[in-house]
Design an enzyme around this catalytic site. Structure first.
Site, PDB file in Angstrom:
ATOM      1  N   VAL A   1       0.888  -1.163   0.000  1.00 48.32           N
ATOM      2  CA  VAL A   1       0.000   0.000   0.000  1.00 48.32           C
ATOM      3  C   VAL A   1       0.927   1.214   0.000  1.00 48.32           C
ATOM      4  O   VAL A   1       1.576   1.501   0.999  1.00 48.32           O
ATOM      5  CB  VAL A   1      -0.926   0.021   1.230  1.00 48.32           C
ATOM      6  CG1 VAL A   1      -1.748   1.309   1.258  1.00 48.32           C
ATOM      7  CG2 VAL A   1      -1.829  -1.199   1.249  1.00 48.32           C
ATOM      8  N   PRO A   2       1.026   1.914  -1.128  1.00 46.40           N
ATOM      9  CA  PRO A   2       2.015   2.991  -1.274  1.00 46.40           C
ATOM     10  C   PRO A   2       1.613   4.258  -0.520  1.00 46.40           C
ATOM     11  O   PRO A   2       1.265   5.286  -1.109  1.00 46.40           O
ATOM     12  CB  PRO A   2       2.060   3.214  -2.784  1.00 46.40           C
ATOM     13  CG  PRO A   2       0.687   2.825  -3.248  1.00 46.40           C
ATOM     14  CD  PRO A   2       0.244   1.715  -2.344  1.00 46.40           C
ATOM     15  N   CYS A   3       1.680   4.189   0.811  1.00 44.35           N
ATOM     16  CA  CYS A   3       1.217   5.305   1.632  1.00 44.35           C
ATOM     17  C   CYS A   3       2.105   6.537   1.514  1.00 44.35           C
ATOM     18  O   CYS A   3       1.731   7.608   2.002  1.00 44.35           O
ATOM     19  CB  CYS A   3       1.027   4.886   3.085  1.00 44.35           C
ATOM     20  SG  CYS A   3       2.458   4.121   3.825  1.00 44.35           S
ATOM     21  N   HIS A   4       3.234   6.418   0.817  1.00 44.77           N
ATOM     22  CA  HIS A   4       4.052   7.609   0.565  1.00 44.77           C
ATOM     23  C   HIS A   4       3.341   8.577  -0.390  1.00 44.77           C
ATOM     24  O   HIS A   4       3.720   9.724  -0.490  1.00 44.77           O
ATOM     25  CB  HIS A   4       5.434   7.216   0.005  1.00 44.77           C
ATOM     26  CG  HIS A   4       5.398   6.481  -1.289  1.00 44.77           C
ATOM     27  ND1 HIS A   4       5.177   5.116  -1.369  1.00 44.77           N
ATOM     28  CD2 HIS A   4       5.544   6.924  -2.560  1.00 44.77           C
ATOM     29  CE1 HIS A   4       5.195   4.754  -2.631  1.00 44.77           C
ATOM     30  NE2 HIS A   4       5.411   5.828  -3.384  1.00 44.77           N
TER      31      HIS A   4
END
Length: 186
Positions: free
Chosen positions: A137-140
Site C-alpha cells: 500500500v504505497p502510503c508515501h
C-alpha cells in the site's frame, strides 16, 4: 509465522512477515528500516518466533519490493496482504491509498472525503501511520493539504525519494508541486 528479510535495498533492510492461510502465503506485516532500527532487528523483536523462510509467492513480492525501491514502475496486488487485522475504516483507507497511481499524490483530507468522511484527514493520517503494508500500500503517496509530506514509517527522506523516483516534483520549500490531486473533484 515466517520472515523474509531483504537486506540490500537503497533504504536499508525491509522485512516481510508472512504466514499461510488456507494453504496460501499471506503477508501480515512489512517492516521498513528506521534511523536507529533496521527492519531485520524489528522483525526479531516483534516476531521472535518467526522463522526465516520463503516460497515462490513471497519471492515474487520481495522482488517487486526491490524493484519499487529501485524506482521501477510496479504495483503489488493488495490480495497478498492480510487486511483482517485492520479495522474496517483502516481497510477502506488502505484500499483507497492502493488505488492512487504511481506518480500521483492525494491528501489525507481528500482521501477522507472520498471515503465519506470530509473531516477525516487526521483519521486517515492515523490509519496510514499504522499501515502494516508499506510498499504494498504505497502510503508515501498521501501528503498534507498544504503540500508538505506529512509522515512516513521509513522517514521523510525515504518518502521524498520514493515520490521523486515516481516523477513527483517539489518546490524550494520541499512541498509537492501538483496540478491535480488524486480524488480531487473538478
Amino acid at each position: 509465522m515466517h520472515k523474509k528479510i531483504l537486506e540490500h535495498t537503497p533504504f536499508g533492510s525491509v522485512g516481510i512477515i508472512w504466514t499461510e492461510l488456507a494453504g496460501k502465503p499471506i503477508i501480515v506485516r512489512v517492516l521498513l528500516s528506521k534511523a536507529q532500527l533496521s527492519a531485520a532487528r524489528q522483525a526479531a523483536q516483534l516476531y521472535p518466533e518467526a522463522q526465516a523462510a520463503s516460497c515462490a509467492e513471497i519471492e515474487s513480492v520481495a522482488g517487486a519490493m526491490q524493484a519499487i525501491l529501485a524506482g521501477n514502475d510496479l504495483e503489488i496486488p493488495l490480495a497478498v496482504a492480510d487486511l483482517a487485522s485492520c479495522s474496517v475504516f483502516q481497510q477502506a483507507v488502505l484500499r483507497a491509498e492502493h488505488r492512487i497511481p504511481r506518480g500521483k499524490v492525494s491528501t489525507y483530507q481528500l482521501i477522507g472525503a472520498h471515503l465519506g468522511k470530509p473531516n477525516g484527514a487526521r483519521a486517515v493520517g492515523n490509519a496510514l501511520a499504522h499501515n502494516p503494508f508499506p510498499l504494498i500500500v504505497p502510503c508515501h503517496r498521501a501528503i498534507r493539504s498544504d503540500g508538505h509530506l506529512g509522515g512516513y514509517q521509513g522517514g521523510l527522506a525515504m518518502k521524498r525519494a520514493l515520490l521523486a523516483q515516481e516523477g513527483v516534483r517539489f518546490d524550494h520549500a520541499g512541498r509537492v508541486v501538483c496540478d491535480r490531486f488524486h480524488y480531487q473533484r473538478n
